[in-house]
Design an enzyme around this catalytic site. Structure first.
Site, PDB file in Angstrom:
ATOM      1  N   GLU A 265      10.349  -4.110   4.601  1.00 37.07           N
ATOM      2  CA  GLU A 265       9.115  -3.804   3.856  1.00 37.07           C
ATOM      3  C   GLU A 265       9.406  -4.186   2.411  1.00 37.07           C
ATOM      4  O   GLU A 265      10.167  -3.519   1.741  1.00 37.07           O
ATOM      5  CB  GLU A 265       8.773  -2.314   4.014  1.00 37.07           C
ATOM      6  CG  GLU A 265       7.321  -2.017   3.690  1.00 37.07           C
ATOM      7  CD  GLU A 265       7.096  -1.701   2.228  1.00 37.07           C
ATOM      8  OE1 GLU A 265       6.902  -2.667   1.437  1.00 37.07           O
ATOM      9  OE2 GLU A 265       7.113  -0.517   1.876  1.00 37.07           O
ATOM     10  N   GLU A 399       5.868  -9.467  -8.368  1.00 37.58           N
ATOM     11  CA  GLU A 399       5.717  -8.020  -8.252  1.00 37.58           C
ATOM     12  C   GLU A 399       6.341  -7.395  -9.502  1.00 37.58           C
ATOM     13  O   GLU A 399       7.566  -7.366  -9.656  1.00 37.58           O
ATOM     14  CB  GLU A 399       6.429  -7.518  -6.992  1.00 37.58           C
ATOM     15  CG  GLU A 399       6.206  -6.046  -6.775  1.00 37.58           C
ATOM     16  CD  GLU A 399       6.872  -5.510  -5.520  1.00 37.58           C
ATOM     17  OE1 GLU A 399       8.023  -5.858  -5.252  1.00 37.58           O
ATOM     18  OE2 GLU A 399       6.210  -4.730  -4.807  1.00 37.58           O
TER      19      GLU A 399
END
Ligand code: NDP
Length: 496
Positions: A265, A399
């Site tokens: 993830e 990110e």
């Protein structure tokens, strides 16, 4: 109404578990080495934590393997495992204030978020998987009359979990709860920034009745303890949450060791698409602000790209900006604080560098952008909004993992979908519209593991969570998580 808690006084009474938890006992690292666990609230050193390396990982994996092989947990009936896990959930609930304080001190999130967000969700997660495990049935395949084919899910064996610092205990629970429920043994490596809650919860697991060796915690650095788990020949599967860069390393570790299965993830760059026909613009603005400033934006599905339809751009941006001001960073131990600290100096520097890059590349800084509260010794960044962002700019692609919103304008549905999908990530997407058909067709077109419509709430433990593209693969939460921690066995029987 219950009396307000003086969290600072509570914090001063805390003691910290700082040793590894292996084979049912706390233990120093074999090397005797420790690392400083520093609070981003004020820069204070909270504890000197065991710096586990390959030797400690080996000890923990051996304990986990022995426990798995002798069936002290894997051999228990699902009903008994349920009883223990439900007790474990109750103990987490009973110690919720302490665990919340550990999260706040260790990674800087506001205390009420830790108490009513993280720890509540951890309790629910452990209870949910405990409750689920005695309600799952195996399969019998369609065969000729003279045969019987049983298709059974078996625990996979030794599960390693390597987790990040943004929701330290919750990210761990999403992995250890289904893994334990399925009958596996677990070795957990928390992030170096936030090991304290995992170390404490190991003790609660033992108190609940999880046998020695079944749940082990090895604090330490990624390059040593994390890598040793990734490369260990006796780990059967590795579940990871963190950066895409490190996720890719785990695939390499697996290929170079025993081909253990890996689930990843790895974060995202969530597009939050707001159409002019949004039913309630105030609600959408609240979603947009909360979506990027909650947990100081240190959230894998943070709504970091705001895609807003041109005709409502000015009105919507001004609503978001006025809500953003409520997220001025404050003391994480105060119940009034909406946004706390960044996790550490490194992450603060990283986020500030992205803010500089945004300015350099021509985005328009309309709010915030600075480090504040330096006098506390902690690490805080203002809620920050960039407007006039182009989707090719660095701040729209990487990110950032900080309270930095990038607003991008679009004119048509097609353009919105194209922008949303133009990212290496695909963890989540949000969209706001009054038009049901449009919502369905866009939800189908978006390449993301979760799509939310007219809400930022992507659901609780009952729905799966995980990414498309370089956001990873494999799913946390829901019954689908069991796929990662079990393997199928076919038993084919001839009936004479
Ligand atoms: P990492 O991906 O480095 O850390 C996540 C976990 O992996 C930690 O337990 C870490 O240990 C471990 N790890 C780090 N390096 C290695 C390695 N070489 N081998 C094995 N394990 C390793 O994230 P960072 O903490 O460095 O954060 C950097 C960026 O990653 C953030 O800014 C954000 O963009 C992203 N991130 C995404 C998260 C998500 O939820 N998707 C969570 C955290 C970060 P250690 O703590 O010792 O480094």
């Amino acid at each position: 109404m219950s009396a307000a808690i003086d969290w600072r006084a509570e914090a001063s009474r805390l003691t910290f578990r700082a040793q590894a938890f292996i084979d049912g006992k706390y233990a120093d690292a074999i090397s005797g080495k420790t690392f400083d666990c520093t609070s981003p609230v004020d820069g204070a050193v909270l504890a000197r934590v065991a710096a586990c390396d390959a030797a400690d990982v080996d000890r923990a994996v051996n304990a986990a393997r022995t426990a798995f092989n002798d069936g002290r947990w894997a051999g228990e009936s699902p009903k008994n495992r349920k009883r223990v896990l439900v007790r474990f959930a109750e103990l987490i609930q009973k110690n919720a204030n302490e665990l919340a304080l550990l999260e706040t001190l260790d990674m800087g999130k506001p205390i009420l978020n830790a108490r009513h967000g993280d720890v509540r969700a951890v309790t629910e997660c452990v209870r949910w998987y405990g409750e689920a495990i005695d309600k799952i049935y195996d399969e019998i395949a369609p065969t000729p009359r003279n045969a019987l084919a049983l298709i059974m899910r078996e625990p996979i064996g030794v599960v390693a979990a390597v987790v990040p610092w943004n929701f330290p205990l919750l990210m761990a629970a999403w992995k250890f709860a289904p893994a334990l429920a399925a009958g596996n043994s677990v070795v957990l490596k928390p992030a170096e920034q936030s090991p304290l809650s995992a170390l404490r919860v190991a003790e609660l697991a033992a108190e609940a009745g999880i046998p020695a060796g079944v749940f082990n915690v090895v604090p330490g650095f990624g390059e040593s303890a994390g890598q040793a788990l990734g490369r260990h020949m006796d780990v059967d599967t590795l579940a990871f949450t963190g950066s895409t860069e490190v996720g890719k390393l785990f695939l390499k570790y697996s290929a170079e060791s025993n081909m253990k299965s890996v689930s990843l993830e790895c974060g995202g760059k969530t597009p939050n698409i707001v159409f002019a026909d949004t039913p309630d613009l105030d609600d959408a603005a609240k979603g947009a602000a909360d979506g990027i400033f909650y947990n100081s934006g240190q959230v894998c599905d943070a709504a970091s790209r705001l895609l807003v339809e041109a005709s409502i751009h000015d009105e919507f941006l001004s609503k978001v900006a006025s809500l953003a001001k409520r997220y001025q960073p404050g003391d994480p131990l105060s119940e009034r604080t909406q946004m706390g600290a960044m996790v550490d100096a490194t992450q603060t520097k990283r986020v500030l560098a992205f803010i500089d890059k945004g300015k350099e590349e021509g985005a328009k800084l309309t709010l915030g952008g600075k480090q504040v509260r330096q006098e506390t010794g902690g690490y805080y960044i203002e809620p920050t909004i960039f407007d006039a962002v182009d989707n090719h700019m660095t701040i729209a692609r990487e990110e950032i993992f900080g309270p930095v919103l990038s607003a991008i304008t679009f004119k048509t549905e097609e353009e919105a979908v194209k922008l949303a999908n133009d990212s290496k990530y695909g963890l989540e997407a949000n969209l706001w519209t009054n038009n049901l058909s449009k919502a369905h067709s866009i939800a189908r077109a978006l390449r993301a593991g979760t799509v939310t419509v007219n809400t930022r709430d992507g659901g609780g433990i009952e729905v799966p969570f995980g990414g498309y593209k370089q956001s990873g693969f494999g799913r946390d939460k829901s019954l689908h998580a069991f796929h990662k921690y079990t393997q199928l066995k076919t038993t084919y029987i001839k009936i004479s």
